[in-house]
Design a protein around this motif. Structure first.
Motif, mmCIF file in Angstrom:
data_model
loop_
_atom_site.group_PDB
_atom_site.id
_atom_site.type_symbol
_atom_site.label_atom_id
_atom_site.label_comp_id
_atom_site.label_asym_id
_atom_site.label_seq_id
_atom_site.Cartn_x
_atom_site.Cartn_y
_atom_site.Cartn_z
ATOM 1 N N TYR A 141 4.711 2.122 -12.193
ATOM 2 C CA TYR A 141 4.069 3.362 -11.736
ATOM 3 C C TYR A 141 2.558 3.216 -11.573
ATOM 4 O O TYR A 141 1.910 2.551 -12.362
ATOM 5 C CB TYR A 141 4.386 4.504 -12.709
ATOM 6 C CG TYR A 141 3.864 4.299 -14.117
ATOM 7 C CD1 TYR A 141 2.574 4.683 -14.459
ATOM 8 C CD2 TYR A 141 4.653 3.727 -15.097
ATOM 9 C CE1 TYR A 141 2.089 4.509 -15.733
ATOM 10 C CE2 TYR A 141 4.189 3.539 -16.384
ATOM 11 C CZ TYR A 141 2.894 3.928 -16.695
ATOM 12 O OH TYR A 141 2.416 3.738 -17.954
ATOM 13 N N SER A 142 2.018 3.817 -10.525
ATOM 14 C CA SER A 142 0.568 3.751 -10.349
ATOM 15 C C SER A 142 -0.037 5.084 -9.946
ATOM 16 O O SER A 142 -1.253 5.210 -9.839
ATOM 17 C CB SER A 142 0.220 2.679 -9.301
ATOM 18 O OG SER A 142 0.970 2.882 -8.121
ATOM 19 N N ILE A 143 0.806 6.096 -9.734
ATOM 20 C CA ILE A 143 0.286 7.393 -9.293
ATOM 21 C C ILE A 143 -0.682 8.042 -10.301
ATOM 22 O O ILE A 143 -1.734 8.544 -9.892
ATOM 23 C CB ILE A 143 1.465 8.332 -8.918
ATOM 24 C CG1 ILE A 143 2.166 7.817 -7.650
ATOM 25 C CG2 ILE A 143 1.011 9.767 -8.741
ATOM 26 C CD1 ILE A 143 1.293 7.768 -6.399
ATOM 27 N N GLY A 148 0.787 -1.226 0.000
ATOM 28 C CA GLY A 148 0.000 0.000 0.000
ATOM 29 C C GLY A 148 0.819 1.277 0.000
ATOM 30 O O GLY A 148 0.294 2.342 0.323
ATOM 31 N N LYS A 149 2.084 1.196 -0.394
ATOM 32 C CA LYS A 149 2.913 2.416 -0.452
ATOM 33 C C LYS A 149 2.281 3.493 -1.307
ATOM 34 O O LYS A 149 2.192 4.644 -0.897
ATOM 35 C CB LYS A 149 4.271 2.117 -1.111
ATOM 36 C CG LYS A 149 5.254 1.362 -0.291
ATOM 37 C CD LYS A 149 6.515 1.096 -1.118
ATOM 38 C CE LYS A 149 6.272 0.299 -2.383
ATOM 39 N NZ LYS A 149 5.701 -1.028 -2.210
ATOM 40 N N SER A 150 1.894 3.114 -2.526
ATOM 41 C CA SER A 150 1.397 4.139 -3.450
ATOM 42 C C SER A 150 0.086 4.729 -2.950
ATOM 43 O O SER A 150 -0.116 5.946 -2.991
ATOM 44 C CB SER A 150 1.210 3.552 -4.849
ATOM 45 O OG SER A 150 2.443 3.042 -5.311
ATOM 46 N N SER A 151 -0.783 3.868 -2.437
ATOM 47 C CA SER A 151 -2.060 4.373 -1.909
ATOM 48 C C SER A 151 -1.798 5.325 -0.755
ATOM 49 O O SER A 151 -2.418 6.389 -0.651
ATOM 50 C CB SER A 151 -2.928 3.222 -1.384
ATOM 51 O OG SER A 151 -3.061 2.210 -2.348
ATOM 52 N N ALA A 187 8.542 7.465 -8.101
ATOM 53 C CA ALA A 187 9.856 6.912 -8.442
ATOM 54 C C ALA A 187 9.753 5.446 -8.844
ATOM 55 O O ALA A 187 10.754 4.778 -9.035
ATOM 56 C CB ALA A 187 10.814 7.070 -7.267
ATOM 57 N N ASP A 188 8.530 4.958 -8.974
ATOM 58 C CA ASP A 188 8.337 3.578 -9.419
ATOM 59 C C ASP A 188 8.240 3.584 -10.935
ATOM 60 O O ASP A 188 7.155 3.625 -11.514
ATOM 61 C CB ASP A 188 7.078 2.994 -8.766
ATOM 62 C CG ASP A 188 7.009 1.484 -8.926
ATOM 63 O OD1 ASP A 188 7.801 0.936 -9.728
ATOM 64 O OD2 ASP A 188 6.181 0.859 -8.250
ATOM 65 N N VAL A 189 9.391 3.588 -11.563
ATOM 66 C CA VAL A 189 9.455 3.797 -13.006
ATOM 67 C C VAL A 189 8.861 2.612 -13.773
ATOM 68 O O VAL A 189 8.205 2.770 -14.791
ATOM 69 C CB VAL A 189 10.911 4.084 -13.429
ATOM 70 C CG1 VAL A 189 11.068 4.083 -14.939
ATOM 71 C CG2 VAL A 189 11.359 5.424 -12.853
ATOM 72 N N VAL A 211 7.909 10.937 -2.109
ATOM 73 C CA VAL A 211 8.453 10.090 -3.165
ATOM 74 C C VAL A 211 7.909 8.679 -2.989
ATOM 75 O O VAL A 211 8.138 8.031 -1.958
ATOM 76 C CB VAL A 211 9.997 10.071 -3.107
ATOM 77 C CG1 VAL A 211 10.555 9.292 -4.296
ATOM 78 C CG2 VAL A 211 10.565 11.496 -3.103
ATOM 79 N N ASP A 212 7.149 8.235 -3.978
ATOM 80 C CA ASP A 212 6.603 6.879 -3.946
ATOM 81 C C ASP A 212 7.658 5.939 -4.517
ATOM 82 O O ASP A 212 7.936 5.954 -5.710
ATOM 83 C CB ASP A 212 5.324 6.829 -4.793
ATOM 84 C CG ASP A 212 4.678 5.452 -4.794
ATOM 85 O OD1 ASP A 212 4.953 4.655 -3.875
ATOM 86 O OD2 ASP A 212 3.889 5.173 -5.726
ATOM 87 N N LEU A 213 8.251 5.154 -3.651
ATOM 88 C CA LEU A 213 9.351 4.285 -4.074
ATOM 89 C C LEU A 213 8.819 2.961 -4.600
ATOM 90 O O LEU A 213 7.755 2.501 -4.197
ATOM 91 C CB LEU A 213 10.283 4.035 -2.887
ATOM 92 C CG LEU A 213 11.095 5.267 -2.473
ATOM 93 C CD1 LEU A 213 11.627 5.122 -1.073
ATOM 94 C CD2 LEU A 213 12.227 5.509 -3.451
#
Ligand code: ATP
Ligand code: MG
Length: 362
Positions: free
Chosen positions: A152-154, A123-126, A147-149, A222-224
């Motif tokens: 990515y889910s943002i 759940g990092k991105s959420s 930063a999740d290249v 920063v969403d890793l």
């Protein structure tokens, strides 16, 4: 009937109009090309930073509102064309200066927080998206760097489908829900696989930091990506003032993995500001009864072990997932829900836990 406005009065009104992306006066940005007053009609020529500017209609609306509000104005006509390369370069240099250092070095006013975890899907991105919205709703200016290249889910979670635009070679973050974002997803076609390799990855992250007009927000979240790999190392060198927030789930196994993320933070010499436990419990919507779905208390145990605060426990709630899929994070779509409240509280705890020396120095 009022007398016709002066040209100066029109320019003064236009000075109050801000570009929706650059957050600066369109007059100062050199976007006002011509102003003509003919009796009660005013004609304004706007130079867009790029020809197909997605925010064209919004700029036009703001100009009409500002000029139309002047006494003696009956009609406002807005014509639009695009800046020349020369004008764009002048604008970009006006924003960043001729050479562009990373805006987030020591002494920067921005508090940088990397949201990390040892494993995927916790759940990092959420959480990052919701923390960003919650901080913005509390009045802070917030940037969100995805930063999740590869995964990515943002863009989807924040409901953004338009691409990022550039002025000269400066990329503009895409803004939604009061948050300025940059993601590889704004630069590639959705669903096209990103196949960059290590060095390219570092290059992409570098350009996301140095070639984006972040404009010194209060926070940069920063969403890793999951794991403890290259990206964290890159970010540590590019964002040397960051702190980490580590996301874990209550199970002890997850906690063991999260401990690796903490070890990674130590290796790159960056502090851990605290731990957020996600999917901690379930609140029955009908009775309000609280169920600890997974036993373990992993968040508290990890926080304890690291000697950092437990910044929040976020319940497992279907709305978190559905809101993310719908493009409006739960703190905005279901602000009264238990998860939204827990996320708002977590955002305040994060704000209280991160070092603020840089801010105090300003
Ligand atoms: N508290 C929650 N309640 C219900 N669903 C949740 C919660 N937190 C996250 N989810 C859901 O779990 C899934 C994984 O969440 P998310 O994508 O935020 O995790 P992640 O750690 O960023 O994953 P990855 O490692 O793949 O980047 C998503 O479908 C999301 O909607
Ligand atoms: Mg993610």
């Amino acid at each position: 009937m009022s007398a016709a406005p002066t040209r100066e009065a029109v320019v003064a009104a236009l000075r109050g109009v801000h570009d929706p992306e650059l957050h600066r006066s369109i007059v100062d940005l050199g976007m006002v090309g011509s102003v003509e007053v003919r009796g009660d009609r005013v004609q304004v020529g706007i130079r867009l930073t790029i020809a197909g500017c997605p925010l064209k209609a919004e700029i036009q609306r703001r100009v009409v509102e500002a000029v139309g509000g002047l006494a003696g104005v009956e009609a406002v006509q807005v014509t639009m064309d695009a800046m020349s390369d020369e004008q764009r370069r002048a604008l970009r240099e006006g924003l960043t200066g001729p050479d562009r250092p990373s805006p987030f070095r020591e002494g920067s006013r921005t508090t940088v927080i990397g949201v990390a975890s040892g494993k995927g899907g916790v759940g990092k991105s959420s959480i990052t998206a919701n923390l960003a919205l919650a901080l913005a709703r509390d009045g802070a200016t917030v940037g969100l760097l995805d930063a999740d290249v590869y995964g990515y889910s943002i863009p989807r979670m924040m409901g953004v489908t338009r691409p990022a635009v550039s002025v000269d070679d400066l990329m503009m973050p895409v803004e939604a829900h009061g948050v300025r974002m940059m993601s590889i997803g704004f630069l590639t076609e959705e669903d096209s696989p990103v196949i960059w390799r290590g060095p390219m990855l570092h290059k992409a992250l570098t350009s996301f930091i140095t070639e984006v007009w972040w404009d010194d927000p209060d926070y940069l979240l920063v969403d890793l990506p999951p794991g403890t790999g290259d990206v964290a190392l890159s970010l540590a060198s590019l964002l040397p003032t960051s702190s980490f927030v580590i996301v874990t789930t209550p199970q002890l196994a997850a906690q063991r993995v999260a401990r690796r993320a903490a070890a990674m933070a130590a290796r790159v010499n960056l502090p851990v500001a605290g731990v957020i436990e996600n999917m901690s419990y379930f609140v029955a919507p009908d009775t309000g009864a609280r169920y600890e779905v997974f036993s373990g208390g992993g968040g508290a145990a990890l926080a304890n072990e690291l000697g950092v605060p437990l910044l929040g426990r976020i319940p497992l709630e279907p709305a978190v997932a559905s809101a993310g899929d719908a493009g409006l994070p739960v703190v905005a779509s279901h602000p009264e829900s238990p998860a939204a409240r827990a996320l708002e509280d977590a955002a305040r705890a994060v704000a209280a836990a991160v070092p603020r020396e840089a801010l105090a120095a300003n």
